[in-house]
Scaffold this motif. Sequence first.
Motif, PDB file in Angstrom:
ATOM      1  N   LEU A 263      36.289  48.004 -59.480  1.00  0.00           N
ATOM      2  CA  LEU A 263      35.765  46.815 -59.094  1.00  0.00           C
ATOM      3  C   LEU A 263      36.977  46.002 -58.767  1.00  0.00           C
ATOM      4  N   VAL A 264      36.683  45.065 -57.741  1.00  0.00           N
ATOM      5  CA  VAL A 264      37.960  44.384 -56.965  1.00  0.00           C
ATOM      6  C   VAL A 264      37.697  42.984 -57.809  1.00  0.00           C
ATOM      7  N   LEU A 265      38.779  42.578 -58.624  1.00  0.00           N
ATOM      8  CA  LEU A 265      38.484  41.137 -59.258  1.00  0.00           C
ATOM      9  C   LEU A 265      38.639  40.217 -57.985  1.00  0.00           C
ATOM     10  N   ARG A 266      37.830  39.196 -58.556  1.00  0.00           N
ATOM     11  CA  ARG A 266      38.099  37.725 -57.795  1.00  0.00           C
ATOM     12  C   ARG A 266      38.705  36.799 -58.613  1.00  0.00           C
ATOM     13  N   VAL A 267      39.794  36.072 -58.317  1.00  0.00           N
ATOM     14  CA  VAL A 267      40.377  35.314 -59.058  1.00  0.00           C
ATOM     15  C   VAL A 267      40.744  34.145 -58.439  1.00  0.00           C
ATOM     16  N   SER A 268      40.478  32.909 -59.071  1.00  0.00           N
ATOM     17  CA  SER A 268      40.780  31.535 -58.257  1.00  0.00           C
ATOM     18  C   SER A 268      40.952  30.529 -59.482  1.00  0.00           C
ATOM     19  N   ARG A 269      41.513  29.317 -58.928  1.00  0.00           N
ATOM     20  CA  ARG A 269      41.692  28.248 -59.685  1.00  0.00           C
ATOM     21  C   ARG A 269      40.518  27.517 -59.791  1.00  0.00           C
ATOM     22  N   CYS A 270      40.271  26.825 -60.996  1.00  0.00           N
ATOM     23  CA  CYS A 270      38.910  26.196 -61.197  1.00  0.00           C
ATOM     24  C   CYS A 270      38.623  25.043 -60.276  1.00  0.00           C
ATOM     25  N   VAL A 271      37.173  24.519 -60.333  1.00  0.00           N
ATOM     26  CA  VAL A 271      36.961  23.618 -59.548  1.00  0.00           C
ATOM     27  C   VAL A 271      36.333  22.173 -60.166  1.00  0.00           C
ATOM     28  N   VAL A 272      35.751  22.602 -61.396  1.00  0.00           N
ATOM     29  CA  VAL A 272      35.283  21.605 -62.449  1.00  0.00           C
ATOM     30  C   VAL A 272      35.707  21.816 -63.813  1.00  0.00           C
ATOM     31  N   GLY A 273      36.111  20.780 -64.233  1.00  0.00           N
ATOM     32  CA  GLY A 273      36.522  20.860 -65.530  1.00  0.00           C
ATOM     33  C   GLY A 273      35.202  20.639 -66.845  1.00  0.00           C
ATOM     34  N   GLY A 274      35.587  20.760 -68.100  1.00  0.00           N
ATOM     35  CA  GLY A 274      34.641  20.558 -68.965  1.00  0.00           C
ATOM     36  C   GLY A 274      34.808  21.736 -70.093  1.00  0.00           C
ATOM     37  N   PRO A 275      33.934  21.708 -71.319  1.00  0.00           N
ATOM     38  CA  PRO A 275      34.127  22.880 -72.348  1.00  0.00           C
ATOM     39  C   PRO A 275      33.777  24.258 -71.559  1.00  0.00           C
ATOM     40  N   LEU A 276      34.220  25.204 -72.304  1.00  0.00           N
ATOM     41  CA  LEU A 276      34.229  26.578 -71.883  1.00  0.00           C
ATOM     42  C   LEU A 276      32.783  27.226 -72.550  1.00  0.00           C
ATOM     43  N   GLY A 277      32.411  26.794 -73.651  1.00  0.00           N
ATOM     44  CA  GLY A 277      31.228  27.359 -74.295  1.00  0.00           C
ATOM     45  C   GLY A 277      31.720  28.514 -75.107  1.00  0.00           C
ATOM     46  N   GLU A 278      30.936  29.168 -75.757  1.00  0.00           N
ATOM     47  CA  GLU A 278      31.130  30.265 -76.506  1.00  0.00           C
ATOM     48  C   GLU A 278      31.329  31.704 -76.149  1.00  0.00           C
ATOM     49  N   GLY A 279      30.962  32.045 -74.856  1.00  0.00           N
ATOM     50  CA  GLY A 279      31.024  33.040 -74.372  1.00  0.00           C
ATOM     51  C   GLY A 279      30.293  34.292 -75.176  1.00  0.00           C
ATOM     52  N   MET A 280      30.922  35.494 -75.139  1.00  0.00           N
ATOM     53  CA  MET A 280      30.168  36.682 -75.947  1.00  0.00           C
ATOM     54  C   MET A 280      29.766  36.554 -77.449  1.00  0.00           C
ATOM     55  N   ALA A 281      30.660  35.598 -78.022  1.00  0.00           N
ATOM     56  CA  ALA A 281      30.275  35.032 -79.358  1.00  0.00           C
ATOM     57  C   ALA A 281      29.012  34.358 -79.710  1.00  0.00           C
ATOM     58  N   ALA A 282      28.175  34.001 -78.497  1.00  0.00           N
ATOM     59  CA  ALA A 282      27.074  33.559 -78.700  1.00  0.00           C
ATOM     60  C   ALA A 282      26.212  34.566 -79.179  1.00  0.00           C
ATOM     61  N   LEU A 283      26.188  35.952 -78.846  1.00  0.00           N
ATOM     62  CA  LEU A 283      25.523  36.975 -79.369  1.00  0.00           C
ATOM     63  C   LEU A 283      25.442  37.216 -80.627  1.00  0.00           C
ATOM     64  N   ASP A 284      26.536  36.995 -81.386  1.00  0.00           N
ATOM     65  CA  ASP A 284      26.440  37.196 -82.675  1.00  0.00           C
ATOM     66  C   ASP A 284      25.363  36.243 -83.375  1.00  0.00           C
ATOM     67  N   ASP A 285      25.119  35.202 -83.176  1.00  0.00           N
ATOM     68  CA  ASP A 285      23.996  34.367 -83.724  1.00  0.00           C
ATOM     69  C   ASP A 285      22.523  34.817 -83.290  1.00  0.00           C
ATOM     70  N   ILE A 286      22.324  35.692 -82.443  1.00  0.00           N
ATOM     71  CA  ILE A 286      21.157  36.148 -81.934  1.00  0.00           C
ATOM     72  C   ILE A 286      20.982  37.704 -82.399  1.00  0.00           C
ATOM     73  N   PRO A 287      19.911  37.776 -83.293  1.00  0.00           N
ATOM     74  CA  PRO A 287      19.537  39.213 -83.720  1.00  0.00           C
ATOM     75  C   PRO A 287      19.580  40.194 -82.583  1.00  0.00           C
ATOM     76  N   ALA A 288      19.750  41.432 -82.488  1.00  0.00           N
ATOM     77  CA  ALA A 288      19.444  42.367 -81.472  1.00  0.00           C
ATOM     78  C   ALA A 288      18.200  42.386 -80.888  1.00  0.00           C
ATOM     79  N   ASP A 289      17.201  42.299 -82.101  1.00  0.00           N
ATOM     80  CA  ASP A 289      15.838  42.540 -81.551  1.00  0.00           C
ATOM     81  C   ASP A 289      15.118  41.274 -81.064  1.00  0.00           C
ATOM     82  N   ALA A 290      15.834  40.095 -81.307  1.00  0.00           N
ATOM     83  CA  ALA A 290      15.349  39.026 -80.947  1.00  0.00           C
ATOM     84  C   ALA A 290      14.726  38.716 -79.521  1.00  0.00           C
ATOM     85  N   GLU A 291      13.562  37.996 -79.236  1.00  0.00           N
ATOM     86  CA  GLU A 291      13.126  38.009 -77.851  1.00  0.00           C
ATOM     87  C   GLU A 291      13.735  36.908 -77.211  1.00  0.00           C
TER      88      GLU A 291
END
Length: 446
Positions: A263-291
């Motif tokens: 895949l061809v990466l698309r990379v650029s400078r950002c437009v809006v500031g603010g916090p980034l959030g947890e990203g993939m770490a948020a999955l750790d708090d949700i069980p795999a079988d959760a709806e």
Amino acid sequence: MSQGEPSPNQHTALTQAENPATPTAAGGSVALGLVNSGLTQAQQEGIDRALAYARELQQTVFKEILDAERRRREDDARAAPGTVNPGRLAGMDARNLSVMSRIYVGSINFDLTDEHIHRVFSEYGPVRSVSMSKDPASGRHRGYGFVEYEIPEAAALAVDRMNGTMLGGRQLKIGRPNNYNVAVAQGFPQPPAERIYVANVNEAITEDMLRDIFAPFGAVSACILAPDMATRKHRGWGFIEFEEAVAAEQAAATMDSFSLGNLVLRVSRCVVGGPLGEGMAALDDIPADAEVEAHVPTVRPPQQVMDLAASINRTIDAQPADQVGQQNAAPQAVNAPWSTVVLLENVVGDSSEVDDDLASDMAGEGEKCGTVAKVVVHVASDQEMRQAPGQSDVCIFVQFVEPDSALRALKLFDGRWFGGRRISAQLYDIDQFRVLTSSDTMVYMP
């Protein structure tokens, strides 16, 4: 009286039209526009009924629509778990974010559908919706429409990269809608100079892998990919933040259009500031079988895509269990009428005849049919050869930018003689192509 000015009678009619309760000479009142309007009493009564009906709609149907839109904006303002959207997490107005995330797309080939536009523009980030202006008489689109992304960075990147590109034989015109106001962007939190936006990331690339790939440019303080709570995989886009701004600038300039996992990466400078959030770490708090509420595509795929998917599902169901899910299966062409990949076989006898110029030679021939994105020389593994005994161990894939180019290449290559051999050419499924060639090293990009 000068030309263009209303006559006294016209002025009286205009005045009474602005105030339907204007007193008459007899001391009574008249209906809206009745004096000097040229309408009969029956016609005026019909207009009055229409106005009353419009007011009723304003208080019922239209009110429901406005209430639904208000609820949608409130839902948008509540960030879901794992959200990686600095603007939303910073509490920016959902309407302004929507304006910043929307682009105009013009000069669209009339044979292309919403799904085609969705697939092309999703390379730059998460597409929320595609809306094409339709002709009510024919049902076909008018050659222009709008793409709304989930984040402003994707919209800005698409405007910068896609304006003037060829798609379906026509040069796209990309810009901002009429309601876009630069002043809106100036009211957003300014993004840190150390942060860059990354899109079109292969699903096999993890946050740690992406961090390691960008680490040579400088120390990385954060690497966040947007998670999909339904699939528990990332959604192909996110943000990387360095400790120094110069590292972010160099990474954006160098890594944009870099091929990573086919895949061809698309990379650029950002437009809006603010916090980034947890990203993939948020999955750790949700069980795999959760709806978790699954993401439902806004755009319905064309019927031919649905038919093809059903056909593939039937084929998988008919296979023995030990054959399902094998990613190293021998290349087999499929019915992929909108694929951009052409599979070439019998170009060489075996792997001993492969040289450094083979891929570039095929790319040069392919350029006669359109813009070539990539050429991959795939040497079959021992497992593939066991599955297809007697087949050549070398397959060449030519990936084009546009489906029309692939169709022209199919006609050019199929049955053509090359080096004393007769080439066999077939369209090949784009997703299978990415899986099969994910570890190939003989890749040529013009």
